[in-house]
Design an enzyme around this catalytic site. Structure first.
Site, short mmCIF file in Angstrom:
data_model
loop_
_atom_site.label_atom_id
_atom_site.label_comp_id
_atom_site.label_asym_id
_atom_site.label_seq_id
_atom_site.Cartn_x
_atom_site.Cartn_y
_atom_site.Cartn_z
N ASP A 100 -16.51 94.29 -29.97
CA ASP A 100 -16.90 95.38 -29.77
C ASP A 100 -16.50 96.32 -30.70
O ASP A 100 -15.37 95.97 -31.36
CB ASP A 100 -17.26 95.61 -28.48
CG ASP A 100 -16.03 96.63 -27.51
OD1 ASP A 100 -15.07 96.25 -28.27
OD2 ASP A 100 -16.17 97.02 -26.74
N ASP A 262 -16.43 92.24 -18.91
CA ASP A 262 -15.23 92.09 -19.17
C ASP A 262 -14.25 93.17 -18.54
O ASP A 262 -14.61 94.18 -18.15
CB ASP A 262 -14.90 92.42 -21.01
CG ASP A 262 -15.13 93.87 -21.35
OD1 ASP A 262 -16.39 94.08 -21.78
OD2 ASP A 262 -14.59 94.74 -21.16
N CYS A 387 0.02 78.70 -4.49
CA CYS A 387 -0.67 78.89 -5.51
C CYS A 387 -0.22 77.67 -6.39
O CYS A 387 0.61 77.21 -6.59
CB CYS A 387 -0.52 79.95 -6.38
SG CYS A 387 -1.63 79.87 -7.97
N CYS A 389 -1.54 77.23 -9.52
CA CYS A 389 -1.77 77.29 -10.87
C CYS A 389 -0.56 76.91 -11.67
O CYS A 389 0.41 76.64 -11.09
CB CYS A 389 -2.22 78.60 -11.12
SG CYS A 389 -1.14 79.82 -11.54
N CYS A 392 2.43 79.27 -11.68
CA CYS A 392 3.32 79.31 -10.34
C CYS A 392 4.07 77.87 -10.43
O CYS A 392 5.07 77.94 -9.82
CB CYS A 392 2.45 79.48 -9.13
SG CYS A 392 1.56 81.30 -9.38
N HIS A 414 -1.45 84.68 -13.94
CA HIS A 414 -1.93 83.97 -12.68
C HIS A 414 -2.98 84.92 -11.88
O HIS A 414 -3.86 84.26 -11.48
CB HIS A 414 -0.56 84.05 -11.61
CG HIS A 414 -0.95 83.97 -10.29
ND1 HIS A 414 -1.28 82.99 -9.41
CD2 HIS A 414 -1.53 85.12 -9.42
CE1 HIS A 414 -1.44 83.32 -8.22
NE2 HIS A 414 -1.58 84.83 -8.01
ZN ZN Z 1 -0.61 81.02 -9.66
#
Ligand code: ZN
Length: 431
Positions: A100, A262, A387, A389, A392, A414
């Site tokens: 944009d 967004d 967590c 992910c 982490c 995260h």
């Molecule tokens: Zn995490």
């Protein structure tokens, strides 16, 4: 519904040494750094949004808004944004890359900073998958729907420029055989005028519209705008919400046929929010927030250095308490210290930190006890252990410490991942 993260050149050093707080020995900014999508699988978003005003300097664009150097801009346009952002692997090839104009950066200009042709060429060179027509911000959305005759000439001009630019942009993108999907930008001074703009864009041939000007609006106001737009367009016409700052309320927007939006807020809140710095999915559905544990670097904090110079603080004391706060928290993480040991060590350091402030003794005590209460829950619940992910798993307890951009941005990455899963679940539930 796709969640796009608006790129603000966020990367971290994968070789960062957390114990000594040093970047890796061979670190080269950008080249050896890693974006969130390079560290996390799957990527923590469905695509990236890049704003032209953050990349290219133009007349009226404040220098502070341009994040890219000229060399970086040239490289991005030579190789395409996907290659520049290292967002081109097989796992990323179907993810969106939207462009944009970043109209906020030139909002004080009488006209937009870039012509439709310049924008079109920029999007083509950057090899975006989607591109928003060049718009001009209309300030002050009046929810009472004042008629066109009662708004100022400047507002009407901005509205007209946005529509005439959209018309030319669509014509050019057809004649130049542009390979991206064009989006028509919706601007207006009221819900009804935004409905009119959306209808006009659809009549030009747009099938995907980007709604601007939402940043300062409350949730109820955004809903009014979307109702007014939906009333004037086909159900099949898709909507993108530009700069959607109310990201945590996304579940309230599933009924409006929003195809994408967004936001930067999950990342930004990791280090700008007073309390909600670390996201976790709540077992009850929705999101849960934790406060990060502030253990700032004493020698890099100007207020503390001033305190040392003024003789209020001793450098040695500060360093000792800082080291103890870090080591006790890490020991607690390993099961070698208790939660109250960790909380006490962190509180002791904070007692010194507030001493350098200009607050009264009573205010200092209140600041320390409020910090202690908000951090207590974080320490006791150990959310970083819950967590799974990639961030982490890789850095463990370091992710929850509010200290240096390498920790703070990782916490932001995260958050993006947690938020991305939350959006997907919200959508599944809505269906
Ligand atoms: Zn995490």
């Amino acid at each position: 519904m796709k969640f796009l993260y608006s790129d603000t050149q966020d990367y971290v050093d994968p070789s960062y040494d957390f114990i000594n707080d040093r970047t890796g020995p061979d670190r080269e900014k950008y080249w050896t750094d890693a974006y969130a999508h390079e560290l996390m699988n799957p990527a923590p978003y469905d695509g990236l949004l890049l704003s032209m005003s953050a990349i290219r300097q133009a007349q009226g664009v404040a220098t502070s808004k341009v994040r890219y150097s000229t060399k970086e801009e040239q490289r991005l346009l030579r190789y395409g944004a996907r290659r520049f952002l290292r967002f081109g692997g097989p796992q990323h090839k179907d993810l969106m890359l939207m462009g944009d104009c970043g109209a906020f950066a030139y909002a004080t200009n009488p006209t937009p900073a870039y012509s439709p042709m310049e924008v079109l060429e920029f999007y083509c060179d950057a090899e975006f998958t989607h591109g928003v027509s060049p718009d001009h911000i209309v300030f002050d959305c009046d929810l009472d729907n004042p008629p066109q005759s009662s708004v100022s000439k400047e507002i009407r001009d901005r509205f007209d420029i946005t529509l005439s630019n959209a018309e030319e942009f669509l014509r050019l993108s057809a004649s130049e055989d542009a390979r991206f999907t064009p989006l028509g930008a919706v601007q207006g001074w009221s819900p009804a005028s935004m409905g009119n703009a959306a209808h006009a864009l659809e009549s030009m041939g747009y099938e995907y519209l980007a709604v601007g000007g939402l940043v300062p609006l409350r949730v109820e106001a955004i809903k009014k705008v979307l109702v007014a737009i939906r009333e004037r367009i086909n159900p099949t016409t898709r909507l993108h919400l530009l700069g959607f700052a109310k990201a945590e309320k996304i579940q309230e927007f599933t009924a409006f046929g929003v195809a994408s939006f967004d936001s930067t807020s999950p990342l930004i809140r990791a280090f700008k929010d007073q309390k909600a710095n670390y996201y976790l999915e709540s077992p009850r559905g929705g999101l849960d927030y934790y406060t990060a544990i502030r253990i700032p670097q004493a020698i890099e904090n100007t207020r503390l250095v001033r305190g040392i110079k003024r003789g209020i603080l001793s450098a040695e004391d500060l360093r000792r308490h800082e080291t103890t706060a870090l080591s006790t928290l890490r020991a607690y993480d390993l099961g070698q210290a208790s939660a109250s040991d960790a909380l006490d060590a962190i509180t002791d350091y904070h007692v010194l930190l507030v001493r350098a402030s200009d607050q009264s003794i009573a205010q200092q005590e209140r600041a320390v006890s409020s910090m202690r209460e908000s951090v207590r829950r974080t320490i006791e619940d150990m959310p970083w252990k819950q967590c799974q992910c990639d961030i982490c798993k890789a850095v463990g307890v370091e992710v929850i410490i509010f200290r240096s951009s390498n920790r703070n941005k990782r916490r932001g990455f995260h958050n993006l991942g947690v938020y991305h899963r939350h959006v997907k679940k919200t959508l599944e539930n809505a269906l």
